[in-house]
Design a protein around this motif. Structure first.
Motif, PDB file in Angstrom:
ATOM      1  N   HIS A  40      -3.465  41.456  27.564  1.00 15.03           N
ATOM      2  CA  HIS A  40      -5.142  41.455  27.197  1.00 15.03           C
ATOM      3  C   HIS A  40      -5.665  42.206  28.347  1.00 15.03           C
ATOM      4  O   HIS A  40      -6.788  42.930  28.194  1.00 15.03           O
ATOM      5  CB  HIS A  40      -5.681  40.296  27.035  1.00 15.03           C
ATOM      6  N   GLN A  43      -5.487  45.715  28.468  1.00  7.61           N
ATOM      7  CA  GLN A  43      -6.049  46.517  27.322  1.00  7.61           C
ATOM      8  C   GLN A  43      -7.564  46.480  27.726  1.00  7.61           C
ATOM      9  O   GLN A  43      -8.238  47.533  27.553  1.00  7.61           O
ATOM     10  CB  GLN A  43      -5.854  45.716  25.875  1.00  7.61           C
ATOM     11  N   TYR A  48      -5.693  49.893  25.211  1.00  4.05           N
ATOM     12  CA  TYR A  48      -4.445  49.655  24.513  1.00  4.05           C
ATOM     13  C   TYR A  48      -3.420  49.506  25.507  1.00  4.05           C
ATOM     14  O   TYR A  48      -3.719  49.549  26.776  1.00  4.05           O
ATOM     15  CB  TYR A  48      -4.125  50.801  23.323  1.00  4.05           C
ATOM     16  N   VAL A  49      -2.220  49.115  25.030  1.00  2.00           N
ATOM     17  CA  VAL A  49      -1.149  48.913  26.124  1.00  2.00           C
ATOM     18  C   VAL A  49      -0.548  49.976  26.299  1.00  2.00           C
ATOM     19  O   VAL A  49       0.253  50.574  25.270  1.00  2.00           O
ATOM     20  CB  VAL A  49      -0.317  47.941  25.407  1.00  2.00           C
ATOM     21  N   TYR A  78      -2.295  43.444  20.075  1.00  2.00           N
ATOM     22  CA  TYR A  78      -2.078  44.691  20.990  1.00  2.00           C
ATOM     23  C   TYR A  78      -1.947  45.674  20.607  1.00  2.00           C
ATOM     24  O   TYR A  78      -1.131  45.935  19.665  1.00  2.00           O
ATOM     25  CB  TYR A  78      -0.854  44.242  21.924  1.00  2.00           C
ATOM     26  N   ARG A 182     -12.731  46.547  24.684  1.00  2.00           N
ATOM     27  CA  ARG A 182     -12.303  46.253  26.034  1.00  2.00           C
ATOM     28  C   ARG A 182     -12.923  44.748  26.557  1.00  2.00           C
ATOM     29  O   ARG A 182     -12.191  44.152  27.289  1.00  2.00           O
ATOM     30  CB  ARG A 182     -12.588  47.583  26.891  1.00  2.00           C
TER      31      ARG A 182
END
Length: 277
Positions: A40, A43, A48-49, A78, A182
């Motif tokens: 997290h 992110q 995003y991952v 995710y 975010r």
């Protein structure tokens, strides 16, 4: 052709993320347990991952990038690609679907010009199906960055996404004030929400969800005893509770005993014999 190693964060970003990551890791007896909040955290930085985020988590926790990737691709919260500032999820599980969730999703897709998991051209809204979020008494439910918007209609949902794209203030039905994806990711990583009004915000279950609890605590009168359908039609009596009569419109007052094979000796039920097949 072998894949190039993931790039690292710029030095100042890396230093800031490392400080946050150490704070998260210190909460757990086993550092590996910090992987979910660290994902997290990345992110909240990237939206995003990313491969860089996976590398960062692996290095901080002593894991392989394959181990981190396996976890990040297992959980739906995710993201694997860039997405919008606002994740608009329409619940299409059974109750929300029959109450209009499917229609809301279909009309939002046409209104925004996107499909499931796709993002509008302005980068503001990502539309997606979501699974049940335990808010069935408010069906149909739309969630924006995991904040609840209850009892929606296609019209109200379209107005909601129009307001989000236009930058107008939008207030969830209950819970904390709305923030960007975010910002939400940082809160989910375990960092305090310092926005005005966030701490005081409260949510809760609806009346239908709380009926059983209130009955158990004696705050509501129990339902009426209703005669079986085979019994003569007579006026049913309310059951007193706390010296008061139960309301005749109690949500459970229709639950009359029904004739079943167990209660009807003349029509027993059992396994089908081979002769009867």
């Amino acid at each position: 052709m072998p894949q190039m190693p993931a790039p690292d964060y710029p030095a100042e970003v890396r230093a800031r993320l490392e400080a946050d990551a150490r704070e998260v890791i210190a909460r757990y007896p086993d550092s590996r347990s910090a992987l979910l909040p660290l994902l997290h955290l990345t992110q909240s930085e990237d939206g995003y991952v990313t491969r860089t985020g996976v590398r960062f988590c692996a290095e901080m926790l002593g894991l392989t990038t394959a181990e981190v990737t396996a976890v990040s691709t297992f959980y739906s919260m995710y993201r694997r690609k860039p997405s919008g500032d606002y994740q608009v999820g329409v619940c299409t599980n059974t109750l929300c679907a029959v109450m209009g969730g499917d229609a809301i999703f279909e009309e939002l897709g046409e209104h925004l010009g996107v499909g499931n998991g796709e993002t509008t051209e302005d980068g503001k809204v990502t539309l997606e199906h979501i699974e049940c979020n335990a808010a069935c008494d408010f069906a149909p439910v739309v969630m924006v960055n995991w904040e609840f918007f209850d009892n929606q209609t296609p019209e109200s949902a379209k107005q909601l996404v129009d307001d989000l794209r236009a930058g107008r203030e939008v207030a969830p039905t209950r819970g904390a004030p709305l923030c960007t994806y975010r910002d939400t990711a940082r809160i989910l990583a375990g960092f305090p929400d310092a926005r005005p009004g966030a701490v005081e915000a409260t949510g809760g279950a609806g009346h239908a969800s709380l009926v059983g609890l209130r009955l158990a605590k004696g705050e509501d009168a129990p339902g009426r005893i209703v005669s079986p359908r085979s019994a003569p039609a007579e006026r049913t009596e309310d059951v007193p509770a706390g010296g008061k009569e139960a309301p005749g419109t109690h949500p459970s007052s229709h639950d009359a005993p029904q004739e079943t094979s167990a209660s009807d000796p003349e029509h027993p039920a059992g396994p089908v014999s081979e002769e009867g097949e």
